[in-house]
Design an enzyme around this catalytic site. Structure first.
Site, PDB file in Angstrom:
ATOM      1  N   CYS A 170      51.192  -8.677  45.448  1.00 24.35           N
ATOM      2  CA  CYS A 170      49.941  -8.529  44.709  1.00 24.35           C
ATOM      3  C   CYS A 170      49.837  -7.110  44.149  1.00 24.35           C
ATOM      4  O   CYS A 170      49.469  -6.917  42.990  1.00 24.35           O
ATOM      5  CB  CYS A 170      48.749  -8.788  45.623  1.00 24.35           C
ATOM      6  SG  CYS A 170      48.724 -10.417  46.349  1.00 24.35           S
ATOM      7  N   ASP A 216      21.952 -21.488  62.555  1.00 24.02           N
ATOM      8  CA  ASP A 216      21.291 -22.080  61.404  1.00 24.02           C
ATOM      9  C   ASP A 216      22.153 -23.289  61.032  1.00 24.02           C
ATOM     10  O   ASP A 216      23.293 -23.395  61.477  1.00 24.02           O
ATOM     11  CB  ASP A 216      21.247 -21.039  60.272  1.00 24.02           C
ATOM     12  CG  ASP A 216      20.907 -21.655  58.939  1.00 24.02           C
ATOM     13  OD1 ASP A 216      19.907 -22.369  58.878  1.00 24.02           O
ATOM     14  OD2 ASP A 216      21.655 -21.428  57.979  1.00 24.02           O
ATOM     15  N   ASP A 241      23.152 -17.803  57.563  1.00 25.85           N
ATOM     16  CA  ASP A 241      23.689 -17.331  56.283  1.00 25.85           C
ATOM     17  C   ASP A 241      22.620 -17.144  55.215  1.00 25.85           C
ATOM     18  O   ASP A 241      22.798 -16.371  54.292  1.00 25.85           O
ATOM     19  CB  ASP A 241      24.746 -18.297  55.767  1.00 25.85           C
ATOM     20  CG  ASP A 241      24.125 -19.575  55.236  1.00 25.85           C
ATOM     21  OD1 ASP A 241      23.172 -20.069  55.878  1.00 25.85           O
ATOM     22  OD2 ASP A 241      24.561 -20.062  54.190  1.00 25.85           O
TER      23      ASP A 241
END
Lengths: 745, 53
Positions: free
Chosen positions: A50, A456, A636
């Site tokens: 990369c 959550d 989140d």
């Protein structure tokens, strides 16, 4: 090697949209006469290949004079000949290679300040050099004590040691002296006071001894002490810099500009902070709404899961209100900016967060708790030694001072100064390898005390995106048609269809009608896939409990496709494991109760509540806290952010809303829930090692201090004892690296 | 004991050379990207340009 791939695929549809900003040119810094430079955060760089691809591609451009990727910080520095506007082209070249590129905010860049760490590293180098050389000379002196070394040679070696040690101490000791001075000026004491005192007194006494031709000099002990402590200080700084860097990386991912229609009908990019009520902002599909506002033109579906926890996309058209942070799913819309700043839903959430944070500040780290009584204890012991020898002995005050200094050296807080940072660095390295970013220094210690975990639902236990659920009911022909139609659209539901039925060639005349669905001709027949009323299925019973799409041929509804928010693949396993380890697990969600019950049952969480507001979540956490529980909140959404701030410790997935990620102590990447269990295990283990190290240091002191007070500690004994205790606690901390004992691998 | 007059300066000189090299390496930013440096070995034609960022 530590590897964090903030790559885009892992984020799925929740990912913050690509940078559309033309404000790139504003971020370019002029260099020299006609050159500009730009700092970019590059996403998805994870190997040498990369680095090489990005650098080669950029250097192949005629105008680029320099391109360098910093792998550790994922930062790309580019410099080019010509105007600032070239920035757009540069970012395009990087994006064309498949990497996300976001400009670094120059303000954040300036505040990054690696100057402190460089200064510390230099001090460490000087102390290391001095320690090695003085030790070399000291060993000669020690050997000489048993053989025939005459006084002249010994004095010469002492003088030489002093010549090396004194400037080194003056230079390398500054970080400690400065902090100690600041503490004393403020009228209190900290760990740096006994350190500075030990180093300075040892050097002074040694100098006096050397001038007087004495047998003992402590130069070696004082520089080695300084060296070990600087190593610890540097590691500590690195651990904290790492946490701060990951926090900054998250902040950078925010959308910073919005496309505004100006009075004369042209378009311009404006920073989100500069948006004013009444402006018209265009929002493309896949982008998040930058502010609260009202839709002026266009019809679309909105994904509000991050804000409300509601898992199903909702339709919205002219006149409907949209909230900042929700995502525009399938059609471009223009909104009129409504409330900004203090009045937005976001600002309301921020206020809740600020209230919730109050309780957090009370937490005190182990190292600080120990330091609180350690520093005074050391001073009292040393003073007592001095007083004792002056009063009860005829040896004179010089000898008394020598023994007091020995006590200070022996009690050097190496376990706190060195071993605790080593535990921290090793633990955060291990977490990084598993895709978990540690965002605050004391998070590990707080994790260790956790006994209750509150999850959550949307986006946390579930992946936060739709998955097709009734594939078995749909015939082979219909599957093929659905797959071909789906290929013409980027809607999340279309992507779910493709994921289930495979990718296919879209029909040539395929069209996506925003807010309705996709239509196209296959084998001479006109097909539609989309909303139930658009496909003529308004009277038919609903398919499943979540979102749905209908398939119709020439206006006749043929099949309903049901979708649901998929539970993370290892959610049930992880929850089982957590329950087995004795954690209490709870589910708190803003979504409807029946959905929460269904997910909770599937995963095995018995304690669950649906329809809970952000305030309700905080209230529940307070209730648990009042019952003496230490809660880890995993969430989140924007609606979870206050709860994340209120909990004893908190975690967020990398796909979470910005505000939530900023509140969370840890952020984990990928589709799995396992990181929650891993983090808890590492936290417990790190805490155990920290406590062991503190205990080791105390035991060592209990044994060694009486000897020092009695005057039996020669410079040789002091140096050996101190170095060996430092090495012992460091070795103990490194046991965390092997870490197979947590049962999560 | 005359040997000391030679050996000690030599030892100190070598140490000082090491220290100077260390300070030089910090100043030229060689510790800025440790992970990247480890991977750059694998790039075939490492460019000549060694400036830091």
């Amino acid at each position: 090697m530590v590897e964090v791939a903030l790559n885009s695929q892992a984020h799925g549809p929740n990912r913050v949209g690509p940078v559309l900003s033309s404000d790139l040119a504003l971020r370019a810094i002029p260099v020299g006469v006609d050159e500009h430079a730009l700092n970019l955060l590059v996403e998805g760089v994870h190997c040498a290949n990369c680095i090489a691809r990005i650098e080669r591609t950029l250097r192949a451009r005629d105008d680029v004079t320099e391109a360098r990727v910093n792998f550790s910080t994922r930062r790309l520095y580019v410099r080019w000949h010509g105007v600032a506007d070239v920035a757009r082209g540069i970012v395009d070249s990087v994006e064309a290679l498949g990497y996300g590129a976001i400009p670094f905010d120059p303000d954040i860049l300036a505040s990054q300040g690696s100057a402190e760490s460089t200064a510390l590293l230099r001090a460490m180098g000087v102390a290391g050099f001095a320690a090695a050389n003085v030790m070399l000379l000291s060993i000669s002196v020690w050997a000489g004590l048993w053989s025939d070394m005459d006084a002249t040679t010994r004095d010469f070696l002492h003088w030489l040691s002093g010549l090396i040690a004194l400037p080194a101490i003056a230079y390398s000791g500054r970080p400690f002296f400065r902090s100690a001075l600041a503490a004393l000026r403020g009228g209190h004491t900290n760990m740096d006071v006994p350190i500075s005192l030990a180093v300075i007194l040892a050097a002074t006494v040694s100098l006096v001894e050397t001038i007087g031709g004495g047998v003992h000099a402590y130069f070696d002990a004082s520089v080695t002490l300084l060296f070990f402590l600087l190593v610890g200080r540097y590691l500590d700084l690195r651990a904290r810099a790492e946490a701060r860097r990951s926090a900054e990386r998250l902040l950078l991912l925010r959308a910073t500009s919005a496309l505004v229609e100006t009075g004369d009908g042209s378009l311009a990019y404006v920073a989100v902070d500069d948006l004013a009520p009444g402006m018209t902002v265009r929002v493309a599909p896949g982008e998040r709404f930058p502010v609260d506002g009202e839709i002026l033109r266009g019809t679309t579906d909105i994904d509000a899961s991050l804000v409300t926890g509601e898992s199903q996309p909702q339709g919205a058209g002219g006149g409907d209100t949209v909230f900042a942070g929700t995502m525009n799913l399938n059609a471009p819309v223009a909104i009129c900016v409504g409330r900004t700043g203090e009045d937005t839903l976001l600002a309301e959430i921020v206020r809740l967060i600020e209230d919730a944070e109050q309780g957090r500040a009370r937490f005190v780290r182990i190292a600080d708790r120990v330091a609180r009584w350690y520093a005074p204890a050391v001073h009292i012991l040393a003073a007592a030694t001095f007083a004792g020898w002056v009063v009860f002995s005829v040896a004179g005050w010089q000898v008394a001072l020598l023994h007091a200094v020995a006590v200070l050296i022996i009690t050097c807080p190496c376990a706190l100064g060195l071993a605790v940072p080593v535990v921290q660095v090793v633990a955060s390295g291990r977490l990084l390898k598993r895709g978990i970013l540690l965002r605050s220094g004391d998070a590990l210690e707080r994790l260790a005390g956790i006994d209750t975990i509150v999850f959550d639902k949307t986006g946390t236990l579930t992946a936060g995106r739709a998955v097709l659920t009734n594939g078995d009911e749909i015939s082979q022909t219909h599957r093929r048609v659905a797959a071909r139609l789906a290929a013409a659209s980027q809607h999340p539901l279309s992507r779910a269809v493709q994921a289930a039925f495979g990718t296919a060639q879209p029909p040539e005349d395929a069209r996506e009608i925003s807010g309705c669905g996709v239509t196209g001709t296959i084998d001479g027949v006109s097909w539609r896939m989309g909303r139930r009323d658009w496909c003529g299925a308004a009277q038919l019973p609903a398919k499943g409990t979540g979102s749905e799409l209908w398939l119709s041929r020439d206006g006749n509804p043929l099949a309903g496709i049901a979708f649901d928010d998929a539970v993370r693949p290892d959610a049930a396993r992880t929850v089982d494991a957590l329950l087995a380890r004795g954690y209490q697990v709870e589910l708190l969600s803003g979504d409807r109760t029946e959905v929460v019950n269904r997910v909770g049952e599937a995963i095995g969480i018995n304690q669950r509540r649906g329809g809970v507001s952000p305030t309700g979540k905080v209230a529940r956490l307070r209730e648990l806290e009042a019952a003496g529980r230490h809660v880890l909140m995993v969430g989140d959404g924007l609606n979870d952010a206050p709860a994340l701030a209120a909990a004893h410790a908190s975690m967020s997935p990398a796909s979470a809303a910005d505000v939530s990620q900023v509140q969370a102590d840890l952020v984990f990447q990928g589709d799995r829930l396992e990181p929650v269990a891993v983090a808890l295990a590492v936290g417990r283990q790190a805490n155990r090692l920290t406590k062991q190290n503190v205990a080791l240091a105390i035991i060592y002191n209990i044994i060694a201090v009486p000897f020092a007070m009695a005057g039996f500690v020669t410079p040789l004994v002091a140096a050996v004892a101190m170095s060996s205790s430092s090495l012992l606690v460091t070795a103990n901390a490194l046991r965390l690296k092997r870490g197979s004992s947590d049962g999560t691998t | 004991m005359n040997i000391l007059a030679i050996l000690i300066p030599v030892a100190l000189l070598l140490g000082a050379v090491g220290l100077a090299a260390f300070i030089w390496s910090i100043r030229t930013g060689q510790y800025d990207d440790l992970d990247g440096a480890a991977r750059r070995i694998l790039i075939d034609d490492d460019p000549v340009d060694r400036s830091s960022d």
